[in-house]
Design an enzyme around this catalytic site. Structure first.
Site, short mmCIF file in Angstrom:
data_model
loop_
_atom_site.label_atom_id
_atom_site.label_comp_id
_atom_site.label_asym_id
_atom_site.label_seq_id
_atom_site.Cartn_x
_atom_site.Cartn_y
_atom_site.Cartn_z
N HIS A 191 1.04 -1.40 0.04
CA HIS A 191 0.15 -0.03 0.37
C HIS A 191 0.97 1.21 -0.12
O HIS A 191 0.92 2.45 -0.92
CB HIS A 191 -1.05 0.29 1.14
CG HIS A 191 -2.36 -0.71 0.93
ND1 HIS A 191 -3.19 -0.52 0.22
CD2 HIS A 191 -2.62 -1.90 1.96
CE1 HIS A 191 -4.00 -1.19 0.24
NE2 HIS A 191 -3.87 -2.66 1.52
N CYS A 506 -4.97 -3.36 -18.53
CA CYS A 506 -5.08 -2.09 -17.24
C CYS A 506 -4.64 -2.28 -15.89
O CYS A 506 -4.94 -1.99 -14.65
CB CYS A 506 -6.80 -1.68 -16.82
SG CYS A 506 -7.47 -3.35 -16.88
#
Length: 577
Positions: A191, A506
């Site tokens: 993260h 993507c």
């Protein structure tokens, strides 16, 4: 004394500044017997409320500075705070054991953390363990009246040094002052790394013990491109790093000149560079960075930001805003991908041992449970289609019959709207996200019926390698350049082209500077990435010759057995320095 460290280069950039050591406070406490259990429950409620208010503010700041996608982790934290089962058990422990709230909180949250961490075959539950640990620390700090470190208070140019940075830590970093951060643990897919790239600040992770080597005020030099860190560098080393920083800044300025340029290779071959978004306001960043399309609009954030299912009109306004904001450029809208790590408090889904492989995304949409929600979304999309170039994409497709069912529902709603006299575009491409190996292997059959493919490499790599990219113990298996992954991508692209369809990507791999030459050689048509990666990728593509890249890709596909062999081979064709 000068010390040199090497870590994982997680976010590009070069910085030299004073160290700001993010030290976690002492949260030790004694277990105390209590007679007034109601008072302890009231203390707990107050700490929960304070934590909720704090996290809500941090979440909003993350939305403003990082966007909805990066801020989504705080939805999971807020859900932990509101979990009736866990809160109920903490209060029950206070009442039955007559102990203080601190003790009950630790006992119950430790139990949940251990339970989830031991689910080694379930990455979703292991991530929830990290969420619970982070939230429990915040609640405990409020119970003890201890202040958690607040990176938002940093008011001079600094390099943040920490064992690890929680999402709430990273969301509070001010890029005006925080020039880089370095941690003991973590990797490119953590993260904190993703947020660093969004903030466009340098980051080096996984140095093992930098917190033991650095004091507050030490000068630290960080190169997020090479992973090099120097503590108390010499004057010559500082000059060297500053020169590298100036070179990088010059590169960024050169990339900015390509904002309105076409994406073409050295030999004139065009590729479409698109950007991923989570909300309508992300469109500004797409246009500012010169993207030619929106390659992925993650619509689930519309649902995650609501207290109830968003209405057809609310969704219509959001989709219309994106389509109009893109001024006729293509917009690929992924239908809602709820489930897995994206839960809705108002949508009661069954608890599953492994939600990532369970009832999620299109599986919900075409079921009786999610049918009406799906139809509402499709109606909103169809109504908005007259405002731009809409492309609709279904996620998490494994079977051809799933696509057929979803396409059938879309056609039904199209007919319904036309019967109601509502204008709908007749030029809407409908495709699927290729993220399940089964769909990738059957791409030749899917290609006969879809208008396009978009390869979602984040999940495709995880599912192919059977490895959670957020789990550091198996992160070595997350290999975008592994020949097995390249062969899957090649198979999908060839299948699309054989039917005259286009294939895009993507996932993070689409903007990976090492992967791009290989993907150009494979013949991928569209690359969708974070908006901040577009200009750099355009600059790289302008230097590539497609014939040479095709040769590179062919050799990688046929001669290489390992990721390391692919990377060595690429050095024969590309000079990244």
């Amino acid at each position: 004394m000068t010390e040199m460290l090497k870590g994982i280069a997680a976010s590009d950039g070069v910085a030299v500044a004073k160290a700001y050591l993010l030290v976690q406070p002492d949260l030790t406490f004694e277990t105390v017997s209590v007679t007034d259990t109601q008072a302890e429950e009231a203390r707990l409620d107050a700490a929960l409320e304070a934590s909720q208010n704090e996290l809500s503010l941090i979440r909003q700041k993350a939305v403003d500075t990082l966007g909805e996608e990066a801020a989504a982790v705080f939805d999971a934290h807020l859900m932990v705070l509101a979990d009736p089962e866990m809160i109920g058990q903490i209060k029950e422990t206070i009442r039955t054991k007559e102990v203080n709230a601190e003790s009950a909180l630790k006992e119950v949250t430790d139990m949940f953390v251990t339970l989830f961490e031991n689910m080694e075959d379930n990455p979703y539950m292991q991530e929830r363990a990290a969420d619970i640990r982070d939230v429990a620390k915040r609640v405990l700090a409020h119970l003890l009246g201890v202040e958690l470190p607040n990176p938002a208070t940093i008011s001079e140019e600094s390099i943040v040094i920490a064992h690890d940075l929680t999402p709430s830590d990273t969301a509070q970093l001010d890029a005006n002052y925080v020039k880089a951060f370095v941690t003991n643990i973590g990797g490119r897919t953590s993260h904190s790394a993703i947020m660093a790239r969004t903030l466009e600040i340098a980051a080096v992770l996984g140095t093992n013990d930098i917190t033991e080597r650095v004091k507050n005020g030490d000068i630290v030099a960080v190169n997020g491109i090479t992973g090099q860190v120097i503590i108390n560098p010499t004057e010559d080393q500082i000059a060297e790093f500053k020169a590298a920083g100036e070179t990088y800044a010059k590169q960024k300025a050169e990339w900015a000149l390509l904002k309105d340029a076409e994406t073409v290779t050295a030999d004139g071959k065009h590729f479409e560079l698109a950007a991923n978004i989570g909300t309508p306001k992300d469109v500004e960043g797409v246009n500012n960075n010169g993207a030619e399309a929106v390659g992925l609009y993650r619509t689930e954030f519309l649902y995650m930001d609501s207290q109830d299912f968003p209405t057809e009109d609310e969704q219509y306004e959001a989709y219309k805003a994106v389509l109009e904001g893109m001024n006729g450029k293509p917009v690929v809208v992924r239908t809602m991908d709820i489930g897995g790590d994206k839960e809705l408090p108002y949508f009661d889904l069954p608890k599953e041992m492994n939600p990532f492989l369970g009832f999620r995304a299109l599986r919900i949409s075409i079921s009786e449970t999610g049918n009406q929600m799906f139809r509402t979304q499709l109606r909103a999309l169809l109504r908005a289609s007259v405002h731009g170039q809409l492309r609709i994409m279904f996620p998490m497709v494994a079977l051809l019959n799933e696509f057929r069912k979803a396409k059938g529902i879309l056609e039904e709603e199209k007919a319904n709207l036309k019967a109601e006299g509502v204008a709908v575009s007749d030029d809407i491409q409908v495709g699927i996200m290729i993220e399940i190996p089964a769909a990738a292997m059957l791409a030749d059959q899917f290609a006969k019926e879809v208008d396009f493919f978009s390869i979602g490499t984040n999940d495709l790599i995880q599912y192919t390698m059977a490895a959670d990219r957020m789990n550091e113990q198996v992160s070595y298996l997350y290999q975008p350049y592994n020949p097995s992954i390249l062969r899957l991508v090649d198979h999908v692209v060839k299948a699309a082209h054989a039917e005259g369809k286009w294939a895009g990507m993507c996932g993070e791999m689409a903007g990976d500077q090492t992967a791009v030459p290989l993907l150009v050689g494979i013949g991928l048509d569209e690359f969708s990435m974070s908006a901040t990666s577009v200009l750099r990728t355009r600059s790289l593509m302008k230097k590539l010759d497609t014939d040479k890249m095709q040769e590179l890709a062919q050799r990688a596909l046929t001669e290489c057995a390992t990721m390391e062999e692919v990377l060595e081979l690429e050095k024969e064709y590309i000079d990244f320095d």
